[in-house]
Design an enzyme around this catalytic site. Structure first.
Site, PDB file in Angstrom:
ATOM      1  N   GLY A   1       0.786  -1.220   0.000  1.00  0.00           N
ATOM      2  CA  GLY A   1       0.000   0.000   0.000  1.00  0.00           C
ATOM      3  C   GLY A   1       0.815   1.266   0.000  1.00  0.00           C
TER       4      GLY A   1
ATOM      5  N   LYS B   1       9.767   2.472   0.955  1.00  0.00           N
ATOM      6  CA  LYS B   1       8.579   2.448   1.794  1.00  0.00           C
ATOM      7  C   LYS B   1       8.191   3.880   2.158  1.00  0.00           C
ATOM      8  CE  LYS B   1       6.650   0.560   6.088  1.00  0.00           C
ATOM      9  NZ  LYS B   1       6.904  -0.290   7.269  1.00  0.00           N
TER      10      LYS B   1
ATOM     11  N   ASP C   1      -2.786   7.205   2.090  1.00  0.00           N
ATOM     12  CA  ASP C   1      -2.011   8.152   1.295  1.00  0.00           C
ATOM     13  C   ASP C   1      -0.703   7.568   0.765  1.00  0.00           C
ATOM     14  OD1 ASP C   1      -0.423   8.065   3.566  1.00  0.00           O
ATOM     15  OD2 ASP C   1      -0.991  10.051   4.274  1.00  0.00           O
ATOM     16  N   GLY C   2      -0.379   6.345   1.182  1.00  0.00           N
ATOM     17  CA  GLY C   2       0.841   5.717   0.681  1.00  0.00           C
ATOM     18  C   GLY C   2       2.119   6.266   1.275  1.00  0.00           C
TER      19      GLY C   2
ATOM     20  N   ARG D   1      14.427  -0.038   1.807  1.00  0.00           N
ATOM     21  CA  ARG D   1      14.581  -1.359   2.426  1.00  0.00           C
ATOM     22  C   ARG D   1      15.225  -2.335   1.434  1.00  0.00           C
ATOM     23  NH1 ARG D   1       8.995  -2.877   5.429  1.00  0.00           N
ATOM     24  NH2 ARG D   1       8.265  -3.308   3.309  1.00  0.00           N
TER      25      ARG D   1
ATOM     26  N   ASP E   1       0.383 -11.231   6.683  1.00  0.00           N
ATOM     27  CA  ASP E   1       1.013 -10.412   5.642  1.00  0.00           C
ATOM     28  C   ASP E   1       2.297  -9.766   6.132  1.00  0.00           C
ATOM     29  OD1 ASP E   1      -1.181  -8.938   7.112  1.00  0.00           O
ATOM     30  OD2 ASP E   1      -0.170  -7.225   6.207  1.00  0.00           O
ATOM     31  N   ASN E   2       2.629  -9.946   7.416  1.00  0.00           N
ATOM     32  CA  ASN E   2       3.886  -9.440   7.970  1.00  0.00           C
ATOM     33  C   ASN E   2       4.859 -10.568   8.283  1.00  0.00           C
ATOM     34  OD1 ASN E   2       2.873  -6.837   7.879  1.00  0.00           O
ATOM     35  ND2 ASN E   2       2.222  -6.823  10.008  1.00  0.00           N
TER      36      ASN E   2
ATOM     37  N   ASP F   1       8.725  -5.743   8.379  1.00  0.00           N
ATOM     38  CA  ASP F   1       7.667  -4.785   8.718  1.00  0.00           C
ATOM     39  C   ASP F   1       7.728  -4.341  10.179  1.00  0.00           C
ATOM     40  OD1 ASP F   1       6.807  -4.752   6.159  1.00  0.00           O
ATOM     41  OD2 ASP F   1       5.028  -5.952   6.473  1.00  0.00           O
TER      42      ASP F   1
END
Length: 493
Positions: free
Chosen positions: A100, A117, A129-130, A180, A260-261, A270
């Site tokens: 995202g 990121k 908002d990313g 990253r 998802d992490n 993350d």
């Protein structure tokens, strides 16, 4: 149309790129470019990661590099993408998620993926908002390198860049971007996404890609009758078990262990509401958003197994037999305790296993919990006691002196006949003097918000070699101030 950077004003970082994950095809990602940020500036840089990437020694002197790593200029030869995945969040199926606010520049010829990121909105931002804020970006940058310094598998961080562009969270904060680096950013959730949507062809393609790149031994195994996908699940399970043993031994709380992490390579990934324990409390919850305590410190090993079970369900169409899939998870139950006990023995200066080690380990952990004794300081002082024989600095940490004295007697008996100097050296290499405590990170963040980034640089230098003494830096290894307990870390970043 491909967004391969062919612009005349693209920044040449000196990196050469290969297709990597992008070779899987458009079902797995969306091509897009980062959204520029105005007035970028350096906040922190890791020269160790720069060397790992093969960047030139003057890499950070270029304004074009600064702009490119803030998303404000294309990178020569890169093909930026955001990947799609799904996942379980706090134990509940959340459906489609995806990168995202992370945009991957690509994979270098050296086999490392580079990701920005906080570089702007993607199709997977779900209304966000990313962006990432300076606060959380500094924490991720420092902790990525701190975990590497501790010898714990992790994604790395090349740098943090900042901008005065406003980002709206609970309050207005300034924007930042973390660069990253990892061999792969594939998560359990990537597999869950295609399994949940019954897209078996893509699921197989993803599994084949990961196996062939990172787990090639699974192709020739005789485990599970030669079932490569079951062997893959077992290998991921064992890597995850070893990772969790390292977290628990060093007192690290991840804070948001959603599927998802979870890295398919067994990396720490993350960094959100993480924390290294101050006073030892097995039930500590570091994430202010975790109102049910799902991700409390002592729950992490069980949550990891639950997440692996979700991965097993996702891989079931490929494994083909539920009993085989469950069997592939079984070794987690032995690898984790064995790895954990091995790490704790090293912290105790013990080179070989012996009967009675488990009660010795459990006994000291109970004492630490009963007195909320500072976890990092205890282990470092115990290392000092083994070196110089002065037990008072250790004993002073406990209100229950009798309880500690009884444990120390067992500890001393276990070391009867051992070489104290060798044991002390093992303990010094196993018990860090420096960890990224919340209050240290907060102090560096507050200074950086005033454009003073020296605190970030100082912490980075200490955390990259956390087992060394670093004369003159004892203030960074002391007890946390009273106000440290009031710091609240949440998923907001």
């Amino acid at each position: 149309m491909s967004l391969l950077a062919e612009d005349t004003e693209a920044a040449d970082l000196g990196l050469r790129w290969k297709p990597g994950f992008a070779a899987l095809g458009p079902a797995f990602f969306t091509e897009l470019r980062p959204t520029p940020l105005p007035g970028p500036y350096w906040v922190g840089r890791s020269e160790a990661v720069a060397r790992e990437l093969g960047l030139p020694t003057d890499w950070h002197e270029s304004k074009a590099t600064l702009a490119a790593l803030t998303g404000s200029m294309p990178v020569a030869g890169a093909r930026p993408i955001a990947t799609v995945y799904s996942g379980h969040q706090f134990g509940v199926w959340a459906g489609q998620l995806g990168d995202g606010r992370a945009i991957m520049l690509g994979e270098t010829e050296g086999g490392l993926e580079v990701q920005l990121k906080g570089a702007g909105r993607t199709p997977y931002s779900r209304g966000g908002d990313g962006r990432a804020v300076l606060r959380s970006s500094i924490r991720e940058f420092l902790c990525s390198e701190a975990m590497h310094g501790l010898g714990i598998p992790t994604t790395r961080a090349l740098c943090v860049t900042g901008s005065d562009a406003p980002v709206y969270r609970e309050e207005i904060e300034s924007a930042a971007v973390v660069t990253r680096v990892a061999p792969s950013f594939v998560r359990f959730g990537h597999f869950e996404h295609f399994a949940a949507n019954q897209r078996d062809e893509e699921l197989r393609a993803l599994a084949d890609y990961v196996i062939d790149r990172y787990y090639p031994a699974c192709r020739t195994t005789d485990r599970f009758g030669g079932n490569a996908y079951a062997a893959f699940l077992e290998a991921v399970s064992e890597r995850t078990a070893a990772l969790l043993a390292q977290w628990q031994a060093v007192g690290f709380c991840h804070g948001v262990m959603n599927t998802d992490n979870m890295s398919i390579l067994g990396l720490t990934i993350d960094y959100g509401p993480f924390q290294f324990l101050d006073g030892f409390d097995p039930r500590h919850i570091c994430n202010h958003s975790d109102t049910q305590g799902r991700y409390a410190f002592n729950q992490q090993p069980n949550v990891a197994y639950w997440n692996l079970f979700c991965l097993a369900q996702a891989l079931l169409p490929l494994i083909g037999d539920q009993e085989v899939a469950v069997a592939a998870l079984e070794s987690y139950k032995t690898v984790f305790p064995n790895e954990f006990e091995g790490r704790m023995r090293a912290k105790l200066g013990l080179t070989e296993a012996a009967e009675g080690d488990r009660p010795l380990i459990e006994g000291v952990l109970k004492l630490l919990a009963a007195g909320k004794v500072d976890y990092t300081i205890f282990w470092r002082r115990l290392s000092g006691y083994m070196a110089d024989g002065n037990v008072e600095p250790v004993r002073d940490l406990f209100l229950d002196r009798a309880g500690f004295d009884a444990w120390l007697l067992s500890f001393s008996q276990r070391h009867a006949g051992t070489d104290r100097a060798l044991a002390a050296e093992l303990m010094r290499r196993s018990n860090p003097k420096f960890v990224l405590r919340n209050h240290l990170g907060q102090q560096a963040i507050e200074a950086s918000q005033q454009k003073d980034h020296s605190g970030v640089a100082t912490l980075l230098a200490l955390l990259q070699t956390p087992f060394e003494e670093h004369p003159g830096a004892d203030a960074y290894a002391g007890f946390p101030p009273d106000w440290a307990s009031t710091i609240e870390i949440s998923c907001s970043s």
